[in-house]
Write a protein that holds these residues in place. Sequence first.
Motif, PDB file in Angstrom:
ATOM      1  N   GLY A 103       7.269   7.622   5.934  1.00 53.21           N
ATOM      2  CA  GLY A 103       6.197   7.365   6.953  1.00 53.21           C
ATOM      3  C   GLY A 103       4.790   7.997   6.752  1.00 53.21           C
ATOM      4  N   ARG A 104       4.583   8.780   5.588  1.00 53.17           N
ATOM      5  CA  ARG A 104       3.513   9.791   5.502  1.00 53.17           C
ATOM      6  C   ARG A 104       2.325   9.079   5.376  1.00 53.17           C
ATOM      7  NH1 ARG A 104       4.782  11.987  -0.741  1.00 53.17           N
ATOM      8  NH2 ARG A 104       5.723  10.039  -1.673  1.00 53.17           N
ATOM      9  N   PHE A 105       1.635   9.506   6.231  1.00 50.84           N
ATOM     10  CA  PHE A 105       0.062   9.057   5.934  1.00 50.84           C
ATOM     11  C   PHE A 105      -0.078   7.790   6.586  1.00 50.84           C
ATOM     12  CE2 PHE A 105       0.459  12.043   2.337  1.00 50.84           C
ATOM     13  CZ  PHE A 105      -0.558  13.228   2.943  1.00 50.84           C
ATOM     14  N   PHE A 106       0.959   6.948   7.319  1.00 50.96           N
ATOM     15  CA  PHE A 106       0.766   5.843   7.863  1.00 50.96           C
ATOM     16  C   PHE A 106      -0.421   5.621   8.949  1.00 50.96           C
ATOM     17  CE2 PHE A 106       4.944   3.451   6.874  1.00 50.96           C
ATOM     18  CZ  PHE A 106       4.815   3.829   5.506  1.00 50.96           C
ATOM     19  N   ILE A 151       0.807  -1.133   0.059  1.00 52.68           N
ATOM     20  CA  ILE A 151       0.117  -0.078  -0.106  1.00 52.68           C
ATOM     21  C   ILE A 151       0.910   1.352   0.164  1.00 52.68           C
ATOM     22  CG2 ILE A 151      -1.712   1.169   1.167  1.00 52.68           C
ATOM     23  CD1 ILE A 151      -3.105  -1.211   2.500  1.00 52.68           C
ATOM     24  N   ASN A 152       0.790   1.655  -1.265  1.00 47.40           N
ATOM     25  CA  ASN A 152       1.896   2.990  -1.493  1.00 47.40           C
ATOM     26  C   ASN A 152       1.242   4.340  -1.012  1.00 47.40           C
ATOM     27  OD1 ASN A 152       3.370   5.213  -2.779  1.00 47.40           O
ATOM     28  ND2 ASN A 152       4.343   3.650  -4.015  1.00 47.40           N
ATOM     29  N   TYR A 205      -8.346   2.908   6.199  1.00 44.11           N
ATOM     30  CA  TYR A 205      -8.361   2.821   4.723  1.00 44.11           C
ATOM     31  C   TYR A 205      -8.431   1.174   4.373  1.00 44.11           C
ATOM     32  CZ  TYR A 205      -7.465   2.943  -0.289  1.00 44.11           C
ATOM     33  OH  TYR A 205      -7.395   2.666  -1.682  1.00 44.11           O
ATOM     34  N   ILE A 206      -7.683   0.413   5.149  1.00 38.58           N
ATOM     35  CA  ILE A 206      -7.918  -1.215   4.961  1.00 38.58           C
ATOM     36  C   ILE A 206      -9.467  -1.542   5.219  1.00 38.58           C
ATOM     37  CG2 ILE A 206      -6.952  -3.305   5.427  1.00 38.58           C
ATOM     38  CD1 ILE A 206      -4.583  -1.887   5.792  1.00 38.58           C
ATOM     39  N   THR A 207      -9.640  -1.105   6.375  1.00 37.26           N
ATOM     40  CA  THR A 207     -11.066  -1.421   6.870  1.00 37.26           C
ATOM     41  C   THR A 207     -12.186  -0.999   5.849  1.00 37.26           C
ATOM     42  OG1 THR A 207     -10.385  -1.319   9.162  1.00 37.26           O
ATOM     43  CG2 THR A 207     -12.932  -1.086   8.912  1.00 37.26           C
ATOM     44  N   ARG A 213      -3.757  11.516  -5.158  1.00 38.21           N
ATOM     45  CA  ARG A 213      -5.262  11.708  -5.438  1.00 38.21           C
ATOM     46  C   ARG A 213      -6.157  11.336  -4.305  1.00 38.21           C
ATOM     47  NH1 ARG A 213      -5.481   5.281  -7.970  1.00 38.21           N
ATOM     48  NH2 ARG A 213      -5.137   4.183  -5.842  1.00 38.21           N
ATOM     49  N   GLY A 214      -5.730  11.707  -3.105  1.00 37.62           N
ATOM     50  CA  GLY A 214      -6.696  11.322  -2.001  1.00 37.62           C
ATOM     51  C   GLY A 214      -6.634   9.859  -1.389  1.00 37.62           C
ATOM     52  N   GLU A 215      -6.125   9.033  -2.315  1.00 35.60           N
ATOM     53  CA  GLU A 215      -6.114   7.583  -1.467  1.00 35.60           C
ATOM     54  C   GLU A 215      -4.931   6.768  -2.130  1.00 35.60           C
ATOM     55  OE1 GLU A 215      -9.156   4.975  -2.787  1.00 35.60           O
ATOM     56  OE2 GLU A 215      -8.998   5.626  -5.052  1.00 35.60           O
ATOM     57  N   PRO A 216      -4.349   5.931  -1.403  1.00 37.73           N
ATOM     58  CA  PRO A 216      -3.244   5.361  -1.581  1.00 37.73           C
ATOM     59  C   PRO A 216      -3.066   4.276  -3.018  1.00 37.73           C
ATOM     60  CG  PRO A 216      -4.006   4.285   0.175  1.00 37.73           C
ATOM     61  CD  PRO A 216      -4.804   5.507   0.057  1.00 37.73           C
TER      62      PRO A 216
END
Length: 267
Positions: free
Chosen positions: A251-254, A210-211, A260-262, A218-221
């Motif tokens: 480590g950005r947005f981790f 997950i990048n 996000y996964i949920t 784009r607002g999502e990985p």
Amino acid sequence: MTSPQTAIDISTDGHVHTRLCRHATGEMEEYVLAGIDRGLDKMIFLEHLEAGINYFDRTWLTEEDFEEYFREGMRLQILYREQIEVGLGVEVGYNRQGKDELKKKIGAYPWERVGISCHFLPIGDTGQHINLLSRQQQNIDIARQAGVDQLLSCYFDTLHEAVAELPGTVLCHLDAALRHVPGISFTKEHLQQIDDLLTTVKEKGMAIEINTSGFTMRGEPFPARKFLAMAIGHDIPLVAGSDAHRPEDVGRFFHNLRDYITSAVCP
């Protein structure tokens, strides 16, 4: 199936570049210090390896660069071993014509992680390549002229071949091709290609990255939720990568990843 809440380790950044790739800034040590500042337990450099690419701007490391990469990386592993674990990996851009050379170079070093990607595809019979992940207008124009659907189909076929042929551990950039071309969409044929690719990723025991650079773009990985849901459906492990090209990107947005996964599993 692994619970989505525990499916990813956000204490490790597994995709970090440096100025050695010629399109990032900052020394390796600056990235290590940024990882420490972020409170990470581990970071893995994942520098670019390409072979047989004819492109006007080199965006990958030479053999001499990789020698420097390992010398400095090993120094940093020792220097900061009490503060952070430093891994040395490689992001291999697959090119069918350069397959043998890629395999040889992969075997030349003890990589902790081998990321599989595809940045370049040949342009017809011109002997030149298009950079599929570039924001430069000339690449966008070539993509439109060549046909976006056809290029995407070739991209997924190439990734599939790369996963089958190379000793990869992580698949990068699942849906990032032509990301700067406005209005692209994925056909049913593309979705089937992605599903077939994920089947092979699972068979090879690889993970999906997950990048988090996508949050800025784009607002999502990458990958998008529907593709992430497909990967989770195949019970493929997930790893986090910032794709850092500046020390401050590490480590950005981790902190957003578990939610996000949920959301991909339970939209």
